[in-house]
Motif scaffolding. Structure first.
Motif, PDB file in Angstrom:
ATOM      1  N   THR A   1       0.817  -1.217   0.000  1.00  0.00           N
ATOM      2  CA  THR A   1       0.000   0.000   0.000  1.00  0.00           C
ATOM      3  C   THR A   1       0.847   1.262   0.000  1.00  0.00           C
ATOM      4  OG1 THR A   1      -0.121   0.250   2.413  1.00  0.00           O
ATOM      5  CG2 THR A   1      -1.738  -1.229   1.362  1.00  0.00           C
TER       6      THR A   1
ATOM      7  N   THR B   1       0.300   5.009   4.282  1.00  0.00           N
ATOM      8  CA  THR B   1      -1.152   4.965   4.427  1.00  0.00           C
ATOM      9  C   THR B   1      -1.576   5.752   5.658  1.00  0.00           C
ATOM     10  OG1 THR B   1      -1.106   2.730   3.465  1.00  0.00           O
ATOM     11  CG2 THR B   1      -3.139   3.403   4.544  1.00  0.00           C
ATOM     12  N   GLU B   2      -2.657   6.520   5.536  1.00  0.00           N
ATOM     13  CA  GLU B   2      -3.175   7.289   6.672  1.00  0.00           C
ATOM     14  C   GLU B   2      -3.628   6.351   7.788  1.00  0.00           C
ATOM     15  OE1 GLU B   2      -3.061  10.434   7.137  1.00  0.00           O
ATOM     16  OE2 GLU B   2      -2.385  11.036   5.134  1.00  0.00           O
TER      17      GLU B   2
ATOM     18  N   HIS C   1      -6.199   6.058   9.781  1.00  0.00           N
ATOM     19  CA  HIS C   1      -7.547   5.468   9.823  1.00  0.00           C
ATOM     20  C   HIS C   1      -7.665   4.295   8.859  1.00  0.00           C
ATOM     21  CE1 HIS C   1      -7.959   8.167   6.336  1.00  0.00           C
ATOM     22  NE2 HIS C   1      -8.934   7.374   5.939  1.00  0.00           N
ATOM     23  N   LYS C   2      -6.940   4.371   7.744  1.00  0.00           N
ATOM     24  CA  LYS C   2      -6.979   3.285   6.770  1.00  0.00           C
ATOM     25  C   LYS C   2      -6.164   2.089   7.262  1.00  0.00           C
ATOM     26  CE  LYS C   2      -8.377   1.626   2.846  1.00  0.00           C
ATOM     27  NZ  LYS C   2      -9.809   1.317   2.650  1.00  0.00           N
TER      28      LYS C   2
ATOM     29  N   GLU D   1      -8.315   0.087   9.445  1.00  0.00           N
ATOM     30  CA  GLU D   1      -9.272  -0.725   8.690  1.00  0.00           C
ATOM     31  C   GLU D   1      -8.632  -2.043   8.241  1.00  0.00           C
ATOM     32  OE1 GLU D   1     -12.542  -0.145   8.045  1.00  0.00           O
ATOM     33  OE2 GLU D   1     -12.380   1.608   9.358  1.00  0.00           O
ATOM     34  N   TYR D   2      -7.399  -1.962   7.767  1.00  0.00           N
ATOM     35  CA  TYR D   2      -6.696  -3.166   7.329  1.00  0.00           C
ATOM     36  C   TYR D   2      -6.456  -4.118   8.508  1.00  0.00           C
ATOM     37  CZ  TYR D   2      -5.582  -0.674   2.957  1.00  0.00           C
ATOM     38  OH  TYR D   2      -5.648   0.007   1.766  1.00  0.00           O
TER      39      TYR D   2
END
Length: 372
Positions: free
Chosen positions: A252, A255-256, A258-259, A262-263
């Motif tokens: 990826t 990555t921020e 919050h993302k 999610e992962y």
């Protein structure tokens, strides 16, 4: 506690696990001054540590002239930290050290210096110098030997040392002949909620640097084409590892936050192959109910429960990791229990423990000086 408290840190550049400790320390003591080798941190990240940046004075060394290239001058760090002059009226010095902050000199003998060790200090001159410097390590070794002597001397400066894990505590004793207290660092578990519905993929998160050993993870999953791996993060090895990876491995890049969450929450497992002095990422994964596959060495032995919240592998090799993945998939993990284990490392627990420790040591010092 009516005392003037100041903060000393190695440097301020990016906001990570060590900086979360600084945030908690500032919330307790409300620092008005901070001493550091260099400050190249973005204003938005600095505000995470010191919400009102106008109220704090940050004092730097001449290293500030080097800007983002300051790491190239690592040989000067032990000397430069001693050029910072603590004000005479300060009562308590709290140093946050993963390199040389512990070596700060007191302005007078009545000051109390407590150092929180964020990691094994200056790892790149001790056991991991070959990993960091690779082929030039043999040329640098004479300088490294000099730095080791200076580092041992610097470690005698604090009145008390707090280690962030039992692993670091043992290292501090073996390397510096110093006793230390263990207080685990804070993890903001409010950002990581329990997620029961997992998807059929694994995740590995972190800076893609040699010491993190992402190469082992890539090699393992390249031999497991039916198992999907998501690699989250950026670093010097990203391009190299992308070339080696098979189609079942996805990168990826940066990555921020919050993302990333999610992962992690949706992954069936979190894979971790490096040696961490404590390691916040495996705890964040567990907070989501995501069990961990980790190299069984270092701080992770204190944060993951083998066969209950994760699985350890005994050697840093792709073959041994593959066997652990196969073992992992045979275990029916209880995601609620996985999260419960992570709750031991909350911010509230850290702030209470370190506040009590520092206040107790300061009261004892006053009592000894003034006879009660």
């Amino acid at each position: 506690m009516k005392a003037k408290v100041t903060l000393v840190v190695d440097w301020l550049d990016k906001y990570g696990g060590a900086e979360r400790v600084l945030t908690s320390l500032n919330s307790i003591f409300g620092f008005k001054s901070c001493y550091t080798l260099i400050n190249v941190m973005q204003e938005k990240d600095l505000k995470k540590i010191f919400p009102n940046t106008k109220e704090i004075t940050i004092k730097e060394t001449v290293l500030k002239k080097t800007g983002k290239y300051f790491r190239y001058f690592f040989l000067t760090f032990p000397t430069l930290i001693k050029t910072l002059k603590i004000k005479n009226e300060v009562d308590i010095i709290i140093s946050s050290s993963h390199a040389t902050a512990k070596g700060i000199k007191k302005a007078n003998k009545n000051q109390l210096h407590i150092s929180y060790f964020q990691a094994r200090n200056l790892k790149y001159i001790w056991s991991e110098y070959r990993l960091y410097f690779r082929w030039v390590s043999c040329f640098l070794y004479p300088f490294i030997k000099v730095m080791r002597k200076a580092d041992i001397k610097s470690a005698q400066e604090p009145d008390y040392i707090i280690s962030n894990s039992k692993f670091v505590q043992k290292w501090v004793y073996d390397t510096y002949s110093r006793e230390s207290e263990v207080i685990y660092p804070p993890v903001d578990l409010s950002l990581f909620a329990l997620h029961i519905k997992k998807k059929d993929f694994y995740v590995a998160v972190g800076r893609i640097e040699p010491y993190k050993r992402f190469d082992i993870i890539i090699d393992a999953f390249s031999k497991l084409p039916n198992k999907k791996l998501l690699v989250v993060g950026d670093g010097s090895q990203l391009r190299e590892l992308k070339k080696k990876a098979t189609p079942n491995i996805e990168f990826t890049g940066f990555t921020e936050a919050h993302k990333v969450y999610e992962y992690i929450k949706e992954a069936k497992g979190f894979v971790h192959a490096g040696v961490e002095d404590f390691g916040i990422a495996p705890i964040e994964a567990q907070a989501c109910g995501t069990p961990v596959i980790a190299y069984g060495f270092g701080g992770v032995l204190e944060t993951v429960i083998n066969n209950k919240t994760g699985v350890f592998f005994s050697q840093q090799s792709s073959e041994v990791l593959i066997k652990s993945i196969q073992k992992f998939e045979k275990i029916n993990f209880n995601y609620v229990d996985v999260r419960k284990n992570a709750l031991r490392f909350s911010i509230e627990r850290f702030e209470e423990e370190i506040k009590n420790f520092i206040e107790e040591k300061y009261k004892n010092k006053i009592k000894n000086e003034y006879g009660g």
